[in-house]
Design an enzyme around this catalytic site. Structure first.
Site, PDB file in Angstrom:
ATOM      1  N   ASP A 140       0.878  -1.171   0.000  1.00 15.76           N
ATOM      2  CA  ASP A 140       0.000   0.000   0.000  1.00 15.76           C
ATOM      3  C   ASP A 140       0.920   1.227   0.000  1.00 15.76           C
ATOM      4  O   ASP A 140       1.488   1.593   1.031  1.00 15.76           O
ATOM      5  CB  ASP A 140      -0.897  -0.034   1.247  1.00 15.76           C
ATOM      6  CG  ASP A 140      -1.677   1.260   1.427  1.00 15.76           C
ATOM      7  OD1 ASP A 140      -1.453   2.211   0.660  1.00 15.76           O
ATOM      8  OD2 ASP A 140      -2.500   1.314   2.361  1.00 15.76           O
TER       9      ASP A 140
ATOM     10  N   GLN B 206       0.891   6.446   0.866  1.00 16.71           N
ATOM     11  CA  GLN B 206       1.634   7.518   1.553  1.00 16.71           C
ATOM     12  C   GLN B 206       3.111   7.552   1.182  1.00 16.71           C
ATOM     13  O   GLN B 206       3.864   8.327   1.764  1.00 16.71           O
ATOM     14  CB  GLN B 206       1.494   7.375   3.082  1.00 16.71           C
ATOM     15  CG  GLN B 206       0.080   7.507   3.604  1.00 16.71           C
ATOM     16  CD  GLN B 206      -0.526   8.903   3.404  1.00 16.71           C
ATOM     17  OE1 GLN B 206       0.167   9.865   3.104  1.00 16.71           O
ATOM     18  NE2 GLN B 206      -1.835   8.997   3.570  1.00 16.71           N
TER      19      GLN B 206
ATOM     20  N   LYS C 223      -3.566  11.899  -3.769  1.00 20.66           N
ATOM     21  CA  LYS C 223      -2.555  12.160  -2.735  1.00 20.66           C
ATOM     22  C   LYS C 223      -1.222  12.571  -3.356  1.00 20.66           C
ATOM     23  O   LYS C 223      -0.277  12.878  -2.649  1.00 20.66           O
ATOM     24  CB  LYS C 223      -2.356  10.912  -1.859  1.00 20.66           C
ATOM     25  CG  LYS C 223      -3.582  10.595  -0.992  1.00 20.66           C
ATOM     26  CD  LYS C 223      -3.278   9.466  -0.046  1.00 20.66           C
ATOM     27  CE  LYS C 223      -4.517   8.813   0.521  1.00 20.66           C
ATOM     28  NZ  LYS C 223      -5.154   9.574   1.592  1.00 20.66           N
TER      29      LYS C 223
ATOM     30  N   CYS D 265      -8.689   6.372  10.064  1.00 27.30           N
ATOM     31  CA  CYS D 265      -9.005   5.090   9.418  1.00 27.30           C
ATOM     32  C   CYS D 265      -8.013   4.001   9.824  1.00 27.30           C
ATOM     33  O   CYS D 265      -7.611   3.174   8.987  1.00 27.30           O
ATOM     34  CB  CYS D 265      -9.040   5.216   7.898  1.00 27.30           C
ATOM     35  SG  CYS D 265     -10.300   6.328   7.299  1.00 27.30           S
TER      36      CYS D 265
HETATM   37  N1  PMP Z   1      -3.777   3.481   2.610  1.00 23.22           N
HETATM   38  C1  PMP Z   1      -3.212   4.499   3.255  1.00 23.22           C
HETATM   39  C2  PMP Z   1      -1.917   4.277   3.994  1.00 23.22           C
HETATM   40  C3  PMP Z   1      -3.821   5.750   3.250  1.00 23.22           C
HETATM   41  O1  PMP Z   1      -3.252   6.771   3.902  1.00 23.22           O
HETATM   42  C4  PMP Z   1      -5.040   5.923   2.544  1.00 23.22           C
HETATM   43  C5  PMP Z   1      -5.764   7.252   2.516  1.00 23.22           C
HETATM   44  N2  PMP Z   1      -5.851   7.890   3.748  1.00 23.22           N
HETATM   45  C6  PMP Z   1      -5.571   4.827   1.864  1.00 23.22           C
HETATM   46  C7  PMP Z   1      -4.919   3.631   1.929  1.00 23.22           C
HETATM   47  C8  PMP Z   1      -6.844   4.924   1.102  1.00 23.22           C
HETATM   48  O2  PMP Z   1      -6.696   5.751  -0.019  1.00 23.22           O
HETATM   49  P1  PMP Z   1      -7.950   6.179  -0.885  1.00 23.22           P
HETATM   50  O3  PMP Z   1      -8.978   6.685   0.068  1.00 23.22           O
HETATM   51  O4  PMP Z   1      -7.404   7.244  -1.784  1.00 23.22           O
HETATM   52  O5  PMP Z   1      -8.405   4.978  -1.629  1.00 23.22           O
END
Ligand code: PMP
Length: 401
Positions: A196, A199, A222, A360
C-alpha cells in the site's frame, strides 16, 4: 521550494481572516494549475470515449489515456504498461487484489499477513474475503516506537500463508516500513506481497522492480492529481493468473451468450469507460512532481518534518505518536489530555488545517491505547513559517485548556 506555491492558487486564500495553513496532505494534496489546466483542456478540446472510436477525437483521447499509462509506468519503474491498471484509488486497488487473488489462490484456512498499522482499506477487504472464504488475517506487531517487528513477522509464515499486504508508509505514525526486507522475507517463503504505497509514492522514490513488489497500490489525489483515479501495479506473471475483477465493456475479447473471452492486460481489469480525463490529470501531476524532482521533494519534506518535530517537542505535555527513526512527512501528536477534536477545531479557527481522529486506523489506535490523534502532514509547498504557525497555534490552544 517556496516558488512552487504560486502553482497552487488554493493556498493563497484566508480562512476566518487568517492565512490558510494546509497541513492535511496525507488526506489529500492540493492540485497545481498544470493538473487543473490539463484536465480542462481535455474537456474543452478532446473529450471523446477512448479505445473504441475510429474518429479523430476518440483516437486523440485514447492516445492521451494510454500516454498517461506510460507516464505511470515510468514513474514507478514498471517493466510494461500491461502491469499498470487504472482504478479509483488505493482502496479499489487493494479490493481488486483481495477479490481476484482471493478468488484464485485462497481457500478456507489460508492466511494473509497484514500489519497492525494498516489503514482500514488494507484490513476490511481481507476481512470481507475472510467472511466469504474462511481465510484468516495474521497481524505483524510493532514496537512502542512504531516500528514493525520483523522477527515476529517471520514467525507468522506457515504453509497456509498466501499473501502479505503492508503499508509502505504509515498514514498515522509516519513510519517508513522496510518494505524491501519485508518482500525479501515473504519471497523466501514463496509468498507474494502487496504494498500500500498511498503515503509513499507522493513523498519518496518508489521503484517496483528494485523493491521486487508483486502488487503496489496508490491514489492520484494524494500525489497532486485528481480524485477518483488511482493505480494498481501488478507483475505481469501474477496479473495473467488472476480472474477479472468486474465484468462489462472494455474488459472482454468476445462475448456471446454461450461463452465470453477476456481482453488482454491491463484491460482485463478495467471494465467500463475509464476515467480518461482523470488519467490525464494524474499524468500531469506525475510530470509536475518529476520536474521538481522526487529526491528533492523527499529531502525538503524531511527537513520540514524534522524541524516541526523539534519545535513541537518544546511544547509542554507534547506527546509525539510514532517515534520511528525512518519516517515520512506525517506527525501525529497529542497534548496533555486535550481531546484531539477540541484542539483541531480551535486550530482550524486559527487557519491551521490538520486532521483529527483515528485516521481510518482503529486497530492501530487500539494498539496505542488511544482514541485518536491530531495529525499534521506536509507537502513540498509547505514552508518553515507554516510550521512555526502550527507550533505557535498548538502552544496557544494548549494554554487555553
Ligand atoms: N492506505 C493508506 C496508507 C492511506 O493513507 C489511505 C488514505 N488515507 C488509503 C490507503 C486509502 O486511499 P484512498 O482513500 O485514496 O483509496
Amino acid at each position: 521550494m517556496y516558488k512552487v506555491r504560486a502553482d497552487f492558487p488554493i493556498l493563497e486564500q484566508q480562512v476566518y481572516g487568517k492565512p490558510l495553513v494546509y497541513l492535511d496532505n496525507a488526506a489529500t494534496t492540493q492540485k497545481p494549475r498544470a493538473v487543473i489546466d490539463a484536465m480542462a483542456e481535455e474537456y474543452y478540446t478532446v473529450n471523446a470515449n477512448v479505445h473504441r472510436g475510429v474518429h479523430y477525437l476518440s483516437q486523440r483521447a485514447t492516445d492521451l489515456h494510454e500516454g498517461s499509462r506510460e507516464a505511470v509506468r515510468q514513474f514507478i519503474h514498471a517493466v510494461s504498461t500491461r502491469e499498470i491498471i487504472f482504478t479509483r484509488g488505493t482502496t479499489e486497488s487493494i479490493n481488486l487484489v483481495a477479490a481476484c487473488f482471493g478468488e484464485q489462490f485462497m481457500h478456507e484456512g489460508d492466511e494473509v499477513i497484514v500489519s497492525v498499522m494498516e489503514h482500514h482499506s488494507n484490513i476490511v477487504p481481507w476481512q470481507l474475503l475472510a467472511s466469504r472464504k474462511g481465510i484468516k488475517l495474521r497481524v505483524i506487531p510493532m514496537t512502542d516506537k512504531g516500528e514493525l517487528e520483523l522477527e515476529a513477522y517471520e514467525q507468522l509464515f506457515n504453509e497456509h500463508t498466501r499473501i502479505v499486504s503492508v503499508a509502505h508508509v504509515s498514514n498515522v505514525l509516519g513510519t517508513v516500513n522496510p518494505v524491501q526486507r519485508i518482500i525479501q522475507i515473504a519471497h523466501a517463503h514463496g509468498v507474494p506481497v502487496l504494498i500500500d504505497a498511498a503515503q509513499s509514492v507522493p513523498h519518496l522514490a518508489v521503484d517496483v522492480q528494485q523493491l521486487d513488489a508483486d502488487f503496489l497500490a496508490f491514489s492520484g489525489h494524494k500525489i497532486y492529481g485528481p480524485t477518483g483515479i488511482g493505480v494498481l501495479y501488478g507483475k505481469e506473471e501474477w496479473l495473467e493468473k488472476l480472474p477479472p475483477y468486474q465484468g462489462g465493456g472494455e474488459m472482454i475479447g468476445h462475448v456471446s451468450f454461450e461463452h465470453t473471452t477476456f481482453n488482454e492486460l491491463p484491460f482485463k481489469f478495467e471494465a467500463g469507460t475509464p476515467d480518461f480525463v482523470g488519467t490525464t490529470g494524474l499524468a500531469a501531476a506525475l510530470h509536475y512532481v518529476e520536474q521538481i524532482g522526487i529526491d528533492e521533494i523527499a529531502a525538503y519534506e524531511t527537513s520540514l518534518t524534522d524541524y516541526a518535530l523539534q519545535q513541537l517537542r518544546t511544547i509542554p505535555d507534547m506527546r509525539i505518536i510514532g517515534e520511528a527513526p525512518e519516517r515520512g512527512a506525517v506527525i501525529s501528536f497529542l497534548v496533555g489530555d486535550i481531546h484531539p477534536f477540541d484542539m483541531g477545531t480551535l486550530l482550524d479557527r486559527l487557519g491551521i488545517a490538520v486532521r483529527t481522529g483515528h485516521h481510518c486506523a482503529q486497530p492501530l489506535m487500539q494498539r496505542l491505547g488511544i482514541e485518536g490523534t491530531l495529525r499534521a502532514s506536509f507537502s513540498f509547498y509547505n514552508t518553515m513559517e507554516e510550521v512555526d504557525a502550527l507550533v505557535a497555534a498548538v502552544r496557544r490552544v494548549s494554554q487555553m485548556f
